[in-house]
Design an enzyme around this catalytic site. Sequence first.
Site, mmCIF file in Angstrom:
data_model
loop_
_atom_site.group_PDB
_atom_site.id
_atom_site.type_symbol
_atom_site.label_atom_id
_atom_site.label_comp_id
_atom_site.label_asym_id
_atom_site.label_seq_id
_atom_site.Cartn_x
_atom_site.Cartn_y
_atom_site.Cartn_z
ATOM 1 N N ARG A 15 -3.630 -7.218 -16.746
ATOM 2 C CA ARG A 15 -4.741 -6.986 -15.774
ATOM 3 C C ARG A 15 -4.727 -5.553 -15.615
ATOM 4 N NH1 ARG A 15 -5.498 -4.394 -11.243
ATOM 5 N NH2 ARG A 15 -3.563 -4.807 -10.338
ATOM 6 N N GLU A 16 -3.764 -4.952 -14.778
ATOM 7 C CA GLU A 16 -3.943 -3.727 -14.620
ATOM 8 C C GLU A 16 -3.999 -2.771 -15.815
ATOM 9 O OE1 GLU A 16 -3.719 -1.589 -11.234
ATOM 10 O OE2 GLU A 16 -4.510 0.096 -13.002
ATOM 11 N N HIS A 75 -5.967 -12.047 -10.857
ATOM 12 C CA HIS A 75 -6.032 -10.962 -9.841
ATOM 13 C C HIS A 75 -7.444 -11.223 -9.526
ATOM 14 C CE1 HIS A 75 -6.534 -6.946 -8.534
ATOM 15 N NE2 HIS A 75 -5.294 -7.059 -7.838
ATOM 16 N N ARG A 135 -1.032 -14.496 -2.970
ATOM 17 C CA ARG A 135 -0.660 -13.149 -2.466
ATOM 18 C C ARG A 135 -1.875 -12.521 -1.920
ATOM 19 N NH1 ARG A 135 -0.967 -8.049 -5.828
ATOM 20 N NH2 ARG A 135 -3.150 -8.463 -5.150
ATOM 21 N N SER A 137 -3.410 -8.701 -0.740
ATOM 22 C CA SER A 137 -3.128 -7.322 -0.691
ATOM 23 C C SER A 137 -4.157 -6.622 -0.130
ATOM 24 C CB SER A 137 -3.129 -7.103 -2.321
ATOM 25 O OG SER A 137 -2.366 -5.625 -2.281
ATOM 26 N N THR A 169 -3.001 2.656 -4.170
ATOM 27 C CA THR A 169 -4.127 2.308 -5.199
ATOM 28 C C THR A 169 -4.615 3.839 -6.031
ATOM 29 O OG1 THR A 169 -4.932 0.512 -3.971
ATOM 30 C CG2 THR A 169 -6.525 1.851 -5.366
ATOM 31 N N HIS A 196 2.502 -2.247 -5.392
ATOM 32 C CA HIS A 196 1.852 -1.993 -6.551
ATOM 33 C C HIS A 196 1.694 -0.403 -6.561
ATOM 34 C CE1 HIS A 196 -1.296 -2.487 -9.816
ATOM 35 N NE2 HIS A 196 -1.751 -1.605 -9.103
ATOM 36 N N HIS A 292 26.075 19.988 -23.889
ATOM 37 C CA HIS A 292 25.698 18.486 -23.689
ATOM 38 C C HIS A 292 26.645 17.513 -24.975
ATOM 39 C CE1 HIS A 292 22.432 18.277 -20.734
ATOM 40 N NE2 HIS A 292 22.659 19.779 -20.795
HETATM 41 C C1 LIG Z 1 -7.590 -1.199 -7.682
HETATM 42 C C2 LIG Z 1 -8.071 -2.158 -8.621
HETATM 43 O O1 LIG Z 1 -7.851 -2.158 -9.841
HETATM 44 S S1 LIG Z 1 -8.848 -3.520 -8.166
HETATM 45 C C3 LIG Z 1 -9.075 -4.647 -9.538
HETATM 46 C C4 LIG Z 1 -10.219 -3.965 -10.441
HETATM 47 N N1 LIG Z 1 -10.524 -5.164 -11.505
HETATM 48 C C5 LIG Z 1 -11.941 -5.267 -11.648
HETATM 49 O O2 LIG Z 1 -12.560 -4.744 -11.520
HETATM 50 C C6 LIG Z 1 -11.819 -6.484 -12.772
HETATM 51 C C7 LIG Z 1 -13.169 -6.394 -13.746
HETATM 52 N N2 LIG Z 1 -14.454 -6.255 -12.801
HETATM 53 C C8 LIG Z 1 -15.405 -6.970 -13.293
HETATM 54 O O3 LIG Z 1 -15.547 -7.623 -14.324
HETATM 55 C C9 LIG Z 1 -16.595 -6.813 -12.475
HETATM 56 O O4 LIG Z 1 -16.329 -5.749 -11.522
HETATM 57 C C10 LIG Z 1 -16.610 -8.176 -11.402
HETATM 58 C C11 LIG Z 1 -16.795 -9.346 -12.299
HETATM 59 C C12 LIG Z 1 -15.138 -8.282 -10.577
HETATM 60 C C13 LIG Z 1 -17.893 -8.169 -10.525
HETATM 61 O O5 LIG Z 1 -18.856 -7.386 -11.228
HETATM 62 P P1 LIG Z 1 -20.290 -7.423 -10.562
HETATM 63 O O6 LIG Z 1 -20.807 -8.907 -9.845
HETATM 64 O O7 LIG Z 1 -21.193 -6.895 -11.483
HETATM 65 O O8 LIG Z 1 -20.178 -6.272 -9.069
HETATM 66 P P2 LIG Z 1 -19.634 -5.006 -9.424
HETATM 67 O O9 LIG Z 1 -18.260 -5.049 -9.912
HETATM 68 O O10 LIG Z 1 -20.697 -4.090 -9.822
HETATM 69 O O11 LIG Z 1 -19.620 -4.702 -7.678
HETATM 70 C C14 LIG Z 1 -18.313 -5.272 -7.024
HETATM 71 C C15 LIG Z 1 -18.722 -6.457 -5.974
HETATM 72 O O12 LIG Z 1 -17.726 -7.158 -5.608
HETATM 73 C C16 LIG Z 1 -17.480 -6.885 -4.279
HETATM 74 N N3 LIG Z 1 -16.078 -6.556 -3.789
HETATM 75 C C17 LIG Z 1 -15.350 -5.578 -4.027
HETATM 76 N N4 LIG Z 1 -14.120 -5.839 -3.552
HETATM 77 C C18 LIG Z 1 -14.135 -6.950 -3.088
HETATM 78 C C19 LIG Z 1 -13.023 -7.542 -2.794
HETATM 79 N N5 LIG Z 1 -11.717 -7.298 -2.838
HETATM 80 N N6 LIG Z 1 -13.202 -9.022 -2.289
HETATM 81 C C20 LIG Z 1 -14.392 -9.631 -2.473
HETATM 82 N N7 LIG Z 1 -15.760 -8.810 -2.955
HETATM 83 C C21 LIG Z 1 -15.216 -7.381 -3.295
HETATM 84 C C22 LIG Z 1 -18.424 -5.903 -3.830
HETATM 85 O O13 LIG Z 1 -18.820 -5.776 -2.536
HETATM 86 C C23 LIG Z 1 -19.496 -6.039 -5.071
HETATM 87 O O14 LIG Z 1 -20.386 -7.175 -4.540
HETATM 88 P P3 LIG Z 1 -21.952 -7.161 -4.507
HETATM 89 O O15 LIG Z 1 -22.215 -7.643 -5.881
HETATM 90 O O16 LIG Z 1 -22.434 -8.094 -3.710
HETATM 91 O O17 LIG Z 1 -22.474 -5.756 -4.278
HETATM 92 O O1 LIG Z 2 -4.011 -6.304 -5.796
HETATM 93 C C1 LIG Z 2 -2.879 -5.399 -5.574
HETATM 94 O O2 LIG Z 2 -2.199 -5.191 -4.952
HETATM 95 C C2 LIG Z 2 -3.394 -3.865 -6.598
HETATM 96 C C3 LIG Z 2 -4.649 -3.682 -6.966
HETATM 97 C C4 LIG Z 2 -4.798 -2.385 -7.716
HETATM 98 O O3 LIG Z 2 -4.697 -2.599 -8.762
HETATM 99 C C5 LIG Z 2 -4.605 -1.156 -6.904
HETATM 100 O O4 LIG Z 2 -4.798 -1.269 -5.647
HETATM 101 O O5 LIG Z 2 -4.433 -0.251 -7.589
HETATM 102 ZN ZN LIG Z 3 -3.709 -0.750 -9.515
#
Ligand SMILES: CC(=O)SCCNC(=O)CCNC(=O)[C@H](O)C(C)(C)COP(=O)(O)OP(=O)(O)OC[C@H]1O[C@@H](n2cnc3c(N)ncnc32)[C@H](O)[C@@H]1OP(=O)(O)O
Ligand SMILES: O=C(O)CCC(=O)C(=O)O
Ligand SMILES: [Zn+2]
Length: 375
Positions: A15-16, A75, A135, A137, A169, A196, A292
């Site tokens: 994932r990450e 996640h 979980r 977070s 983060t 994390h 060493h």
């Molecule tokens: C810190 C981190 O690493 S967090 C983990 C990051 N992981 C990812 O992003 C996984 C890969 N992501 C993706 O494939 C895409 O971003 C998806 C499928 C999750 C969402 O894609 P899209 O629907 O096209 O939206 P996009 O990524 O542009 O925007 C994020 C959307 O999620 C919403 N959102 C953001 N964080 C959260 C959350 N924690 N919980 C609920 N909704 C959230 C935003 O408001 C936005 O919603 P909107 O479409 O109503 O404006």
């Molecule tokens: O879900 C979590 O706790 C970590 C998400 C993430 O990758 C981050 O915040 O950097």
């Molecule tokens: Zn992270």
Amino acid sequence: MSLPERLFFVDTTLREGEQFASARFTTAQRIAIAEMLDAFGVEYIELTSPAASPQSARDLATIARRGLRARILTHIRCHMADARLAVEHGAQGANLLFATSEPLRTVSHGRSLSEILAEAKRVICYLRDHDIEVRFSCEDSFRTDLADLIRIYRAVETMGVQRVGLADTVGIATPRQVYDVVRAVRNEVQCDIEFHGHNDSGCAIANTFSAYEAGATHLDVTVLGIGERNGIASLSGMIARIASIDPSRVQRYRLDLLPKIDETVATMLGIEIPFNQCITSPTAFHHKAGMHTKAVLSDPRSYEVLDPNLFGRQRTIAIAHRLVGWHAVAERARELGITLSEAQARAAAARIKALGDEHDLDGAMIDEILYSYAE
Ligand SMILES: CC(=O)SCCNC(=O)CCNC(=O)[C@H](O)C(C)(C)COP(=O)(O)OP(=O)(O)OC[C@H]1O[C@@H](n2cnc3c(N)ncnc32)[C@H](O)[C@@H]1OP(=O)(O)O
Ligand SMILES: O=C(O)CCC(=O)C(=O)O
Ligand SMILES: [Zn+2]
């Protein structure tokens, strides 16, 4: 120093780690990584959200069906559609997140804390009704007001989560700050705590360890520390950190598999294992400077806090360079069956130093010098 008993690794390479610049694992690679981590013994494997792409969803279902010992988490956003996908694709656990800090709340999703909690309640109840381990977070915990963090964690605990997560983060937290915040949360909730930590300012391993000392039970890691930007705490780094204090805490893991795991993932990513990777870097057990090598030849514990044999590694001692000392030279002569007096070993070392000032050296050149004493 005695370390807490409860320790679970949540490996999030799938994932990450997939958020690392050069990562795009195929299905076969995802399965291979999950199986290696399972053989190693991590307790949890976190996979990318099934909402991310059709293949990510199919691979979650495939890996969840594989009957691994590790629990398979996905996640996901705190979002009903994502939660339904997690259930439909067979995840055993859902790692939910919601950004709670001021800087992220505005630009990430625009919800207030009350709105976050209302959404959390729907999603957590749905997941718990489907017997999913949950979980919750707070993304960007260390730029979130502590009172807000505690309010949210207390609320989600009453909603039935198994653990709460704290995420550094943006890699801004210091080890002392992590200790204090995790400790404060530990005093407020009964459930498990996950941590994390990102490495933007070089503290990922130290911060993850501090969280463990303060009462975090679940530690997020990835193979080689890969992740968004410059990543998070590495699996081998956390193993090194803990084993150097108390090897018994990590003896249940197949430590000898670490080099193979790091090597395999590095190859998949098209990178080398970084020179400063704990345990698995090519030079992690390599000794060079004369002072060493002299001590290590007498007792390796002088300059090794970790026994390389625990990880299927071997120490190496370099003598083909100008920082060499006569003790290491004498030892190499003994290996070649040449007996040198101390004066001869000192003279040979001096010769190597002088040559090392002029050009690069290799083992064959050193052996030739040593054989010249045997004649
Ligand atoms: C810190 C981190 O690493 S967090 C983990 C990051 N992981 C990812 O992003 C996984 C890969 N992501 C993706 O494939 C895409 O971003 C998806 C499928 C999750 C969402 O894609 P899209 O629907 O096209 O939206 P996009 O990524 O542009 O925007 C994020 C959307 O999620 C919403 N959102 C953001 N964080 C959260 C959350 N924690 N919980 C609920 N909704 C959230 C935003 O408001 C936005 O919603 P909107 O479409 O109503 O404006
Ligand atoms: O879900 C979590 O706790 C970590 C998400 C993430 O990758 C981050 O915040 O950097
Ligand atoms: Zn992270």
